[in-house]
Design a protein around this motif. Structure first.
Motif, PDB file in Angstrom:
ATOM      1  N   VAL A  32      63.034 -14.811 103.058  1.00  0.00           N
ATOM      2  CA  VAL A  32      62.562 -13.508 103.520  1.00  0.00           C
ATOM      3  C   VAL A  32      61.666 -12.974 102.406  1.00  0.00           C
ATOM      4  CG1 VAL A  32      63.210 -11.181 104.221  1.00  0.00           C
ATOM      5  CG2 VAL A  32      64.684 -13.119 104.826  1.00  0.00           C
ATOM      6  N   ALA A  33      60.443 -12.632 102.758  1.00  0.00           N
ATOM      7  CA  ALA A  33      59.463 -12.212 101.756  1.00  0.00           C
ATOM      8  C   ALA A  33      58.974 -10.797 102.017  1.00  0.00           C
ATOM      9  CB  ALA A  33      58.267 -13.165 101.764  1.00  0.00           C
ATOM     10  N   ARG A  34      58.431 -10.220 100.971  1.00  0.00           N
ATOM     11  CA  ARG A  34      57.735  -8.936 101.063  1.00  0.00           C
ATOM     12  C   ARG A  34      56.361  -9.154 100.444  1.00  0.00           C
ATOM     13  NH1 ARG A  34      56.751  -4.522  97.745  1.00  0.00           N
ATOM     14  NH2 ARG A  34      57.900  -5.421  96.009  1.00  0.00           N
ATOM     15  N   ALA A  35      55.335  -8.779 101.189  1.00  0.00           N
ATOM     16  CA  ALA A  35      53.967  -8.882 100.672  1.00  0.00           C
ATOM     17  C   ALA A  35      53.754  -7.799  99.623  1.00  0.00           C
ATOM     18  CB  ALA A  35      52.964  -8.731 101.806  1.00  0.00           C
ATOM     19  N   ILE A  36      53.215  -8.195  98.474  1.00  0.00           N
ATOM     20  CA  ILE A  36      52.967  -7.248  97.384  1.00  0.00           C
ATOM     21  C   ILE A  36      51.501  -6.828  97.346  1.00  0.00           C
ATOM     22  CG2 ILE A  36      53.015  -6.902  94.889  1.00  0.00           C
ATOM     23  CD1 ILE A  36      55.424  -8.813  94.844  1.00  0.00           C
ATOM     24  N   LYS A  37      50.607  -7.815  97.226  1.00  0.00           N
ATOM     25  CA  LYS A  37      49.179  -7.483  97.201  1.00  0.00           C
ATOM     26  C   LYS A  37      48.345  -8.725  97.462  1.00  0.00           C
ATOM     27  CE  LYS A  37      48.568  -8.005  92.207  1.00  0.00           C
ATOM     28  NZ  LYS A  37      48.147  -7.383  90.966  1.00  0.00           N
ATOM     29  N   GLU A  38      47.144  -8.489  97.935  1.00  0.00           N
ATOM     30  CA  GLU A  38      46.191  -9.575  98.146  1.00  0.00           C
ATOM     31  C   GLU A  38      45.539  -9.915  96.815  1.00  0.00           C
ATOM     32  OE1 GLU A  38      42.134  -9.555 100.428  1.00  0.00           O
ATOM     33  OE2 GLU A  38      43.782  -9.848 101.861  1.00  0.00           O
TER      34      GLU A  38
END
Length: 140
Positions: A60-66
């Motif tokens: 399970v991931a959380r996007a932080i930044k591009e």
């Protein structure tokens, strides 16, 4: 020309290892890549990244930044791949890939990455630099 958008998830753990998947169709020689894939019409780039990580790794991931966008052309498409820094917030290695392309999930260190057969050879230099710098760490 039609636009195809997708994501590649970047996660470096506290041992300076990069989350990668070994992939390919049954007929292909399997190669290594970052977890990722194509964006569905009803999702954002970040949602795509999180979904692809779940499907391909079980995390399970959380996007932080591009971090970067790679632009290329693969007829008949203009291709944009968004490289997204992620944080692992749960789950465990468990391949749930509906496309049945993922053979293995591993945390890869710099010395191993140097010799891997990559799906996208053009990514090697940037991934090596990321591991050398320690990357932006994410939880495992």
């Amino acid at each position: 020309m039609e636009l195809w958008q997708g994501t590649s998830a970047i996660c470096v753990n506290d041992q300076r290892q990069l989350l990668m998947v070994k992939q390919g169709t049954p007929e292909e020689v399997k190669t290594w890549a970052l977890p990722g894939g194509g964006k569905n019409d009803d999702e954002t780039i970040e949602e795509c990244c999180v979904r692809e990580v779940w499907e391909e790794t079980g995390y399970v991931a959380r996007a932080i930044k591009e971090l970067h966008v790679k632009h290329t052309q693969i007829d008949p498409f203009r291709v944009q791949v968004h490289y997204i820094l992620i944080e692992i917030v749960g789950g465990k290695i468990n391949i749930l890939d509906p496309d049945d392309l993922i053979e293995r999930v591993e945390w890869i260190d710099e010395s191993t990455l140097r010799d891997l057969s990559l799906s996208y050879e053009e990514d090697r230099k940037g991934l090596m630099a990321l591991l050398k710098s320690g990357g932006n760490e994410c939880a495992e």
